[in-house]
Motif scaffolding. Structure first.
Motif, PDB file in Angstrom:
ATOM      1  N   TYR A   1      -3.857   2.875  -7.856  1.00  0.00           N
ATOM      2  CA  TYR A   1      -2.650   2.044  -8.645  1.00  0.00           C
ATOM      3  C   TYR A   1      -1.412   2.717  -8.018  1.00  0.00           C
ATOM      4  O   TYR A   1      -0.432   1.770  -7.931  1.00  0.00           O
ATOM      5  N   ARG A   2      -1.229   4.016  -7.911  1.00  0.00           N
ATOM      6  CA  ARG A   2       0.045   4.391  -7.600  1.00  0.00           C
ATOM      7  C   ARG A   2       0.623   4.064  -5.997  1.00  0.00           C
ATOM      8  O   ARG A   2       1.538   3.776  -5.979  1.00  0.00           O
ATOM      9  N   VAL A   3      -0.736   3.901  -5.383  1.00  0.00           N
ATOM     10  CA  VAL A   3      -0.315   3.454  -3.743  1.00  0.00           C
ATOM     11  C   VAL A   3       0.308   2.005  -3.830  1.00  0.00           C
ATOM     12  O   VAL A   3       1.038   1.822  -3.193  1.00  0.00           O
ATOM     13  N   CYS A   4      -0.343   1.581  -4.674  1.00  0.00           N
ATOM     14  CA  CYS A   4      -0.148  -0.098  -4.608  1.00  0.00           C
ATOM     15  C   CYS A   4       1.389  -0.182  -5.282  1.00  0.00           C
ATOM     16  O   CYS A   4       2.143  -1.108  -4.442  1.00  0.00           O
ATOM     17  N   ALA A   5       1.590   0.349  -6.285  1.00  0.00           N
ATOM     18  CA  ALA A   5       3.132  -0.021  -6.809  1.00  0.00           C
ATOM     19  C   ALA A   5       4.179   0.501  -5.836  1.00  0.00           C
ATOM     20  O   ALA A   5       5.140  -0.014  -5.683  1.00  0.00           O
ATOM     21  N   ALA A   6       3.920   1.866  -5.278  1.00  0.00           N
ATOM     22  CA  ALA A   6       4.780   2.426  -4.328  1.00  0.00           C
ATOM     23  C   ALA A   6       4.936   1.523  -3.223  1.00  0.00           C
ATOM     24  O   ALA A   6       6.147   1.412  -2.601  1.00  0.00           O
ATOM     25  N   ARG A   7       3.834   1.084  -2.654  1.00  0.00           N
ATOM     26  CA  ARG A   7       4.021  -0.158  -1.368  1.00  0.00           C
ATOM     27  C   ARG A   7       4.623  -1.262  -1.695  1.00  0.00           C
ATOM     28  O   ARG A   7       5.497  -1.689  -0.951  1.00  0.00           O
ATOM     29  N   LEU A   8       4.535  -1.961  -2.864  1.00  0.00           N
ATOM     30  CA  LEU A   8       5.161  -3.186  -3.139  1.00  0.00           C
ATOM     31  C   LEU A   8       6.570  -3.030  -3.600  1.00  0.00           C
ATOM     32  O   LEU A   8       7.209  -3.769  -3.024  1.00  0.00           O
ATOM     33  N   LEU A   9       6.902  -1.886  -4.266  1.00  0.00           N
ATOM     34  CA  LEU A   9       8.335  -1.634  -4.324  1.00  0.00           C
ATOM     35  C   LEU A   9       8.989  -1.393  -3.004  1.00  0.00           C
ATOM     36  O   LEU A   9      10.390  -1.843  -2.754  1.00  0.00           O
ATOM     37  N   SER A  10       8.262  -0.716  -1.818  1.00  0.00           N
ATOM     38  CA  SER A  10       8.960  -0.569  -0.751  1.00  0.00           C
ATOM     39  C   SER A  10       9.216  -1.815   0.117  1.00  0.00           C
ATOM     40  O   SER A  10      10.230  -1.846   1.090  1.00  0.00           O
ATOM     41  N   VAL A  11       8.493  -2.902  -0.172  1.00  0.00           N
ATOM     42  CA  VAL A  11       8.687  -4.260   0.498  1.00  0.00           C
ATOM     43  C   VAL A  11       9.627  -5.211  -0.375  1.00  0.00           C
ATOM     44  O   VAL A  11       9.814  -6.606   0.006  1.00  0.00           O
ATOM     45  N   GLY A  12      10.153  -4.566  -1.401  1.00  0.00           N
ATOM     46  CA  GLY A  12      10.972  -5.364  -2.205  1.00  0.00           C
ATOM     47  C   GLY A  12      10.673  -6.282  -3.225  1.00  0.00           C
ATOM     48  O   GLY A  12      11.454  -7.168  -4.043  1.00  0.00           O
ATOM     49  N   ILE A  13       9.384  -5.860  -3.621  1.00  0.00           N
ATOM     50  CA  ILE A  13       8.965  -6.667  -4.897  1.00  0.00           C
ATOM     51  C   ILE A  13       9.537  -5.812  -6.420  1.00  0.00           C
ATOM     52  O   ILE A  13       9.595  -4.836  -6.225  1.00  0.00           O
ATOM     53  N   PRO A  14       9.780  -6.816  -6.938  1.00  0.00           N
ATOM     54  CA  PRO A  14      10.479  -6.277  -8.507  1.00  0.00           C
ATOM     55  C   PRO A  14       9.642  -5.158  -9.037  1.00  0.00           C
ATOM     56  O   PRO A  14       8.230  -5.488  -8.924  1.00  0.00           O
ATOM     57  N   ALA A  15       9.988  -4.305  -9.807  1.00  0.00           N
ATOM     58  CA  ALA A  15       9.343  -3.379 -10.532  1.00  0.00           C
ATOM     59  C   ALA A  15       8.429  -4.039 -11.365  1.00  0.00           C
ATOM     60  O   ALA A  15       7.200  -3.770 -11.508  1.00  0.00           O
ATOM     61  N   GLU A  16       8.503  -5.173 -12.170  1.00  0.00           N
ATOM     62  CA  GLU A  16       7.691  -5.547 -13.412  1.00  0.00           C
ATOM     63  C   GLU A  16       6.954  -6.453 -12.550  1.00  0.00           C
ATOM     64  O   GLU A  16       5.483  -6.377 -12.820  1.00  0.00           O
ATOM     65  N   LYS A  23      -4.893  -1.115  -3.753  1.00  0.00           N
ATOM     66  CA  LYS A  23      -4.580  -0.728  -2.531  1.00  0.00           C
ATOM     67  C   LYS A  23      -4.533  -1.560  -1.298  1.00  0.00           C
ATOM     68  O   LYS A  23      -3.582  -1.765  -0.414  1.00  0.00           O
ATOM     69  N   GLU A  24      -5.532  -2.684  -1.469  1.00  0.00           N
ATOM     70  CA  GLU A  24      -5.879  -3.804  -0.443  1.00  0.00           C
ATOM     71  C   GLU A  24      -4.717  -4.813  -0.465  1.00  0.00           C
ATOM     72  O   GLU A  24      -4.232  -5.292   0.365  1.00  0.00           O
ATOM     73  N   VAL A  25      -4.464  -4.825  -2.064  1.00  0.00           N
ATOM     74  CA  VAL A  25      -3.455  -5.925  -2.176  1.00  0.00           C
ATOM     75  C   VAL A  25      -2.177  -5.736  -1.531  1.00  0.00           C
ATOM     76  O   VAL A  25      -1.486  -6.335  -1.087  1.00  0.00           O
ATOM     77  N   SER A  26      -1.732  -4.392  -1.806  1.00  0.00           N
ATOM     78  CA  SER A  26      -0.457  -3.835  -1.334  1.00  0.00           C
ATOM     79  C   SER A  26      -0.305  -3.748   0.073  1.00  0.00           C
ATOM     80  O   SER A  26       0.508  -4.230   0.938  1.00  0.00           O
ATOM     81  N   SER A  27      -1.491  -3.182   0.844  1.00  0.00           N
ATOM     82  CA  SER A  27      -1.667  -3.200   2.103  1.00  0.00           C
ATOM     83  C   SER A  27      -1.523  -4.711   2.834  1.00  0.00           C
ATOM     84  O   SER A  27      -1.020  -5.055   3.715  1.00  0.00           O
ATOM     85  N   CYS A  28      -2.080  -5.867   2.154  1.00  0.00           N
ATOM     86  CA  CYS A  28      -2.128  -7.220   2.641  1.00  0.00           C
ATOM     87  C   CYS A  28      -0.775  -7.832   2.682  1.00  0.00           C
ATOM     88  O   CYS A  28      -0.476  -8.234   3.474  1.00  0.00           O
ATOM     89  N   VAL A  29      -0.084  -7.417   1.627  1.00  0.00           N
ATOM     90  CA  VAL A  29       1.430  -8.010   1.585  1.00  0.00           C
ATOM     91  C   VAL A  29       2.329  -7.099   2.637  1.00  0.00           C
ATOM     92  O   VAL A  29       3.078  -7.935   3.123  1.00  0.00           O
ATOM     93  N   GLY A  30       1.877  -5.970   2.671  1.00  0.00           N
ATOM     94  CA  GLY A  30       2.739  -5.306   3.705  1.00  0.00           C
ATOM     95  C   GLY A  30       2.428  -5.561   5.330  1.00  0.00           C
ATOM     96  O   GLY A  30       3.514  -5.845   6.077  1.00  0.00           O
ATOM     97  N   GLN A  31       1.335  -5.845   5.528  1.00  0.00           N
ATOM     98  CA  GLN A  31       1.034  -6.412   6.923  1.00  0.00           C
ATOM     99  C   GLN A  31       1.512  -7.777   7.264  1.00  0.00           C
ATOM    100  O   GLN A  31       1.946  -7.958   8.418  1.00  0.00           O
TER     101      GLN A  31
END
Length: 224
Positions: free
Chosen positions: A69-84, A97-105
């Motif tokens: 969950y920490r990895v997911c939040a950090a990745r989503l924030l890094s690609v510009g997703i709002p915090a909430e 982790k896979e969800v955030s990886s999907c968005v980043g790829q």
């Protein structure tokens, strides 16, 4: 010590030398017993802890790189997703982790904004397969990447196979991306909606009527 004992042999005699050697051996044995008493309990405790502790007790799930969950939040924030939005998406995901990886790829390789791909990655059963589908179709298109790819890949039960279908058709046939995706998704829908045929009914065999002119009779003899 032994050399000194022999050098003084002429002064003290053999009895004194043997007594001194025996006392030295007793001292060494006592020192060994004391050392063993001190070290054996420590070794026993170490071996017991090594046996009883589970293997996952060594790894800490709350560490930075092991908390999904920490990895997911950090990745989503890094690609510009709002915090909430990032917090809600990671908390609701079975594989954060896979969800955030999907968005980043998808954002890095297909230029589709992260805000557009996040809902689809969060709904996908296999987010990594969804990303593979979107990237595979989007990177092989000379036109601007169509955001509808997200919807088509999300609808497919086998997104990787779906992407192979789209890319394969467009490689040999002059199809637009939308036309190829529509053909492939329609074919997959027909396959998934196939209803197995019921077993054909077996016709009932009519009873065979007795032939005319033949009437079997049975003679009975009364018992006396």
């Amino acid at each position: 010590m032994l050399f000194g004992c022999f050098s003084k042999f002429k002064y003290f005699g053999s009895v004194g030398c043997e007594t001194k050697m025996l006392s030295m051996q007793r001292f060494d044995f006592k020192l060994f017993k004391i050392t063993a008493k001190l070290t054996l309990p420590a070794l026993a405790i170490t071996s017991i802890l090594g046996i009883t502790l589970p293997s996952n007790a060594i790894s800490n799930p709350f560490r930075r790189n092991q908390n999904d969950y920490r990895v997911c939040a950090a990745r989503l924030l890094s690609v510009g997703i709002p915090a909430e939005t990032a917090g809600n998406a990671c908390a609701a995901a079975l594989r954060p982790k896979e969800v955030s990886s999907c968005v980043g790829q998808i954002q890095r390789r297909s230029q589709i904004p992260a805000t557009d791909s996040l809902p689809f990655c969060g709904q996908a059963r296999r987010p990594n397969d969804l990303a593979t589908c979107v990237v595979g179709i989007g990177t092989r298109s000379a036109e601007t990447v169509n955001p509808a790819i997200l919807s088509y890949c999300n609808r497919s039960l086998l997104p990787v196979k779906f992407a192979q279908c789209v890319v394969g058709l467009r490689s040999e046939i002059d199809f637009s991306p939308t036309q190829a995706m529509e053909n492939c998704i329609s074919a997959s829908d027909r396959i998934s909606n196939v209803v197995p045929l019921s077993n054909p009914a077996v016709p009932a065999v009519p009873p065979v009527p007795p032939s005319e002119g033949f009437s079997p009779t049975f003679e009975t003899t009364p018992m006396r």
